[in-house]
Scaffold this motif. Structure first.
Motif, PDB file in Angstrom:
ATOM      1  N   LEU A  42       1.061  -1.390  -0.414  1.00 32.87           N
ATOM      2  CA  LEU A  42      -0.095   0.037   0.401  1.00 32.87           C
ATOM      3  C   LEU A  42       0.540   1.149   0.199  1.00 32.87           C
ATOM      4  N   LEU A  43       1.924   0.791   0.699  1.00 29.48           N
ATOM      5  CA  LEU A  43       3.113   2.249   1.003  1.00 29.48           C
ATOM      6  C   LEU A  43       3.382   2.402  -0.362  1.00 29.48           C
ATOM      7  N   ASP A  44       3.847   1.467  -1.194  1.00 31.25           N
ATOM      8  CA  ASP A  44       5.269   1.468  -2.405  1.00 31.25           C
ATOM      9  C   ASP A  44       4.110   2.500  -3.122  1.00 31.25           C
ATOM     10  N   GLY A  45       2.260   1.974  -2.629  1.00 28.98           N
ATOM     11  CA  GLY A  45       1.255   2.084  -4.151  1.00 28.98           C
ATOM     12  C   GLY A  45       0.963   3.679  -4.088  1.00 28.98           C
ATOM     13  N   LEU A  46       1.073   3.798  -2.726  1.00 29.90           N
ATOM     14  CA  LEU A  46       1.058   5.912  -2.416  1.00 29.90           C
ATOM     15  C   LEU A  46       1.476   6.577  -2.889  1.00 29.90           C
ATOM     16  N   ARG A  47       2.850   5.896  -2.598  1.00 34.33           N
ATOM     17  CA  ARG A  47       4.132   6.505  -3.510  1.00 34.33           C
ATOM     18  C   ARG A  47       4.877   7.066  -3.886  1.00 34.33           C
ATOM     19  N   SER A  48       4.158   4.968  -5.096  1.00 34.22           N
ATOM     20  CA  SER A  48       4.398   5.520  -6.897  1.00 34.22           C
ATOM     21  C   SER A  48       3.345   6.335  -7.858  1.00 34.22           C
ATOM     22  N   GLY A  49       2.270   6.696  -6.825  1.00 32.19           N
ATOM     23  CA  GLY A  49       0.755   7.024  -7.457  1.00 32.19           C
ATOM     24  C   GLY A  49      -0.460   6.538  -6.952  1.00 32.19           C
ATOM     25  N   ARG A  50      -0.573   5.342  -7.562  1.00 33.63           N
ATOM     26  CA  ARG A  50      -1.388   4.401  -7.575  1.00 33.63           C
ATOM     27  C   ARG A  50      -1.015   3.011  -6.467  1.00 33.63           C
ATOM     28  N   ALA A  51      -2.371   3.152  -5.879  1.00 39.98           N
ATOM     29  CA  ALA A  51      -2.259   1.635  -4.979  1.00 39.98           C
ATOM     30  C   ALA A  51      -3.372   0.617  -4.953  1.00 39.98           C
ATOM     31  N   GLU A  52      -3.400  -0.387  -5.160  1.00 40.56           N
ATOM     32  CA  GLU A  52      -4.561  -0.835  -6.087  1.00 40.56           C
ATOM     33  C   GLU A  52      -5.080  -2.328  -5.329  1.00 40.56           C
ATOM     34  N   HIS A  53      -6.173  -3.052  -5.165  1.00 40.36           N
ATOM     35  CA  HIS A  53      -6.620  -4.132  -3.866  1.00 40.36           C
ATOM     36  C   HIS A  53      -6.969  -5.392  -4.806  1.00 40.36           C
ATOM     37  N   GLU A  54      -6.867  -6.024  -4.896  1.00 40.25           N
ATOM     38  CA  GLU A  54      -8.506  -7.111  -5.474  1.00 40.25           C
ATOM     39  C   GLU A  54      -9.345  -7.457  -5.047  1.00 40.25           C
ATOM     40  N   GLY A  55     -10.325  -6.794  -5.180  1.00 42.71           N
ATOM     41  CA  GLY A  55     -11.683  -6.911  -4.579  1.00 42.71           C
ATOM     42  C   GLY A  55     -11.883  -5.823  -3.876  1.00 42.71           C
ATOM     43  N   GLU A  56     -12.535  -6.104  -3.037  1.00 41.34           N
ATOM     44  CA  GLU A  56     -13.468  -4.732  -1.855  1.00 41.34           C
ATOM     45  C   GLU A  56     -12.827  -4.849  -0.574  1.00 41.34           C
ATOM     46  N   ASP A  57     -12.298  -3.871  -0.363  1.00 38.99           N
ATOM     47  CA  ASP A  57     -11.507  -3.211   0.576  1.00 38.99           C
ATOM     48  C   ASP A  57     -11.631  -2.410   1.368  1.00 38.99           C
ATOM     49  N   PRO A  58     -13.348  -2.855   2.639  1.00 36.43           N
ATOM     50  CA  PRO A  58     -13.914  -1.823   3.351  1.00 36.43           C
ATOM     51  C   PRO A  58     -13.420  -1.339   3.876  1.00 36.43           C
ATOM     52  N   ASP A  59     -11.239  -1.337   4.898  1.00 40.04           N
ATOM     53  CA  ASP A  59     -10.784  -0.710   5.743  1.00 40.04           C
ATOM     54  C   ASP A  59     -10.391   0.761   4.832  1.00 40.04           C
ATOM     55  N   TRP A  60     -10.183   0.091   3.139  1.00 41.23           N
ATOM     56  CA  TRP A  60      -9.641   1.710   2.953  1.00 41.23           C
ATOM     57  C   TRP A  60     -10.551   2.484   2.689  1.00 41.23           C
ATOM     58  N   LEU A  61     -12.129   2.373   2.609  1.00 43.23           N
ATOM     59  CA  LEU A  61     -12.822   3.146   2.379  1.00 43.23           C
ATOM     60  C   LEU A  61     -13.603   4.122   3.683  1.00 43.23           C
ATOM     61  N   LEU A  62     -13.444   3.275   4.509  1.00 46.79           N
ATOM     62  CA  LEU A  62     -14.430   3.843   5.894  1.00 46.79           C
ATOM     63  C   LEU A  62     -12.892   4.208   6.172  1.00 46.79           C
ATOM     64  N   GLY A  63     -11.642   4.002   6.284  1.00 44.52           N
ATOM     65  CA  GLY A  63      -9.977   5.032   6.671  1.00 44.52           C
ATOM     66  C   GLY A  63     -10.284   6.126   6.052  1.00 44.52           C
ATOM     67  N   LEU A  64     -10.155   6.446   5.024  1.00 41.95           N
ATOM     68  CA  LEU A  64     -10.495   7.635   4.869  1.00 41.95           C
ATOM     69  C   LEU A  64     -11.324   8.370   4.830  1.00 41.95           C
ATOM     70  N   THR A  65     -12.490   7.860   4.936  1.00 40.68           N
ATOM     71  CA  THR A  65     -13.727   9.138   5.423  1.00 40.68           C
ATOM     72  C   THR A  65     -13.070   9.257   6.681  1.00 40.68           C
ATOM     73  N   GLU A  66     -12.737   8.227   7.723  1.00 36.32           N
ATOM     74  CA  GLU A  66     -12.157   8.963   9.144  1.00 36.32           C
ATOM     75  C   GLU A  66     -11.106   9.493   9.027  1.00 36.32           C
ATOM     76  N   SER A  67     -10.161  10.099   8.220  1.00 32.40           N
ATOM     77  CA  SER A  67      -9.128   9.955   8.414  1.00 32.40           C
ATOM     78  C   SER A  67      -9.449  11.575   7.374  1.00 32.40           C
ATOM     79  N   ALA A  68     -10.123  11.992   6.849  1.00 29.14           N
ATOM     80  CA  ALA A  68     -10.558  13.112   5.758  1.00 29.14           C
ATOM     81  C   ALA A  68     -10.823  14.668   6.744  1.00 29.14           C
ATOM     82  N   SER A  69     -10.134  16.011   6.529  1.00 24.04           N
ATOM     83  CA  SER A  69     -10.509  16.823   7.791  1.00 24.04           C
ATOM     84  C   SER A  69     -11.205  17.953   6.767  1.00 24.04           C
TER      85      SER A  69
END
Length: 292
Positions: free
Chosen positions: A113-140
């Motif tokens: 995930l960190l490598d993907g964010l550094r390069s510009g795009r991170a992918e996950h096969e299938g659905e990843d609820p943690d990404w969606l919920l985590g980003l919502t919690e982190s938005a400012s």
């Protein structure tokens, strides 16, 4: 040590035999043999010390590099979580093979995930609820989302069927409510398909979002710019910095709901700006009288 002793003894013995060929006095033969054996032993110890010194230097270099990376990571991600991660990993039970393998896999996923964010795009096969919920919690500051909406259960859209009544949908709504309470502006644009004409269903769809303070608009097909008609995707832009996107698989049968093939986090500035610009275009195209 045993090998060193053997080499020393053999070297001394050879020196003793060679001096015998030269018909040297016994005392000189013994003295020279002991001297040569001592030199051989010393050389072996020096080689051993050099190897150990090289290993120590390599270890120190590795530790220094690791410390430098850790210091950089602490500056960017905060030190508490990283220290906890390292401490927790060091305290794991060495006898627990499965927990260690699972933890190693999770850390590997995090590294990807960190490598993907550094390069510009991170992918996950299938659905990843943690990404969606985590980003919502982190938005400012802002969450801008498009939702392609169909009242047909088999189109593969997020808002078909009963998504917002599912466990993930309710948790997502709750995280948005918390975000709004801390001052985040949340906008959701519902892109309706031609079959989404039931006014009562539409009202039920919008109601939970409007109740928690989400700004909602509805955009019908005839109001979508003609160049965008065949180029629509669901995405969520968080703080105008990360675009959360998902893509569904294809099916051959009409009555089979496609699964989510993968989700992606896009941080490339050019692509995020493109998504942000597209959202504003669609948002402005929605009829004011259908604002939430």
């Amino acid at each position: 040590m045993f090998i060193k002793i053997v080499v020393t003894a053999v070297t001394g013995g050879l020196a003793y035999l060679l001096t015998g060929i030269a018909d040297q006095p016994e005392i000189w033969r013994i003295t020279l043999a002991v001297f040569v054996a001592g030199v051989a032993l010393m050389v072996q110890f020096l080689i051993d010390v050099a190897d150990r010194s090289r290993a120590v230097i390599e270890s120190v270099t590795t530790i220094s590099e690791a410390a430098a990376h850790l210091a950089g990571a602490q500056d960017r991600l905060g030190g508490d979580s990283l220290v906890r991660l390292v401490e927790s990993a060091g305290r794991m039970d060495p006898a627990g093979a499965l927990p260690r393998l699972f933890a190693r896999r999770q850390i590997g996923d995090l590294a990807n995930l960190l490598d993907g964010l550094r390069s510009g795009r991170a992918e996950h096969e299938g659905e990843d609820p943690d990404w969606l919920l985590g980003l919502t919690e982190s938005a400012s500051s802002s969450i801008d989302a498009t939702s392609m909406t169909s009242f047909d259960r088999h189109r593969g859209f997020v808002d078909e069927g009963e998504f917002w009544e599912s466990d993930l949908g309710l948790r997502y709504l709750d995280r948005q409510r918390q975000a709004i309470e801390r001052g985040v502006r949340v906008r959701r644009l519902f892109l309706l398909t031609e079959d989404a004409t039931d006014v009562d269903q539409l009202g039920k769809l919008l109601e939970p979002h409007q109740r928690i303070g989400v700004e909602t608009r509805v955009l019908r097909p005839e109001n979508v710019y003609f160049l965008h008609q065949s180029d629509l995707e669901d995405f969520i832009v968080f703080d105008q910095q990360i675009s959360y996107e998902f893509h569904t698989a294809h099916t051959l049968k009409k009555n089979v709901t496609p699964l989510i093939a993968n989700v992606a986090l896009v941080v490339d500035r050019r692509l995020v700006e493109k998504r942000r610009h597209r959202f504003e275009e669609l948002w402005d195209a929605a009829k004011p009288r259908e604002d939430g």
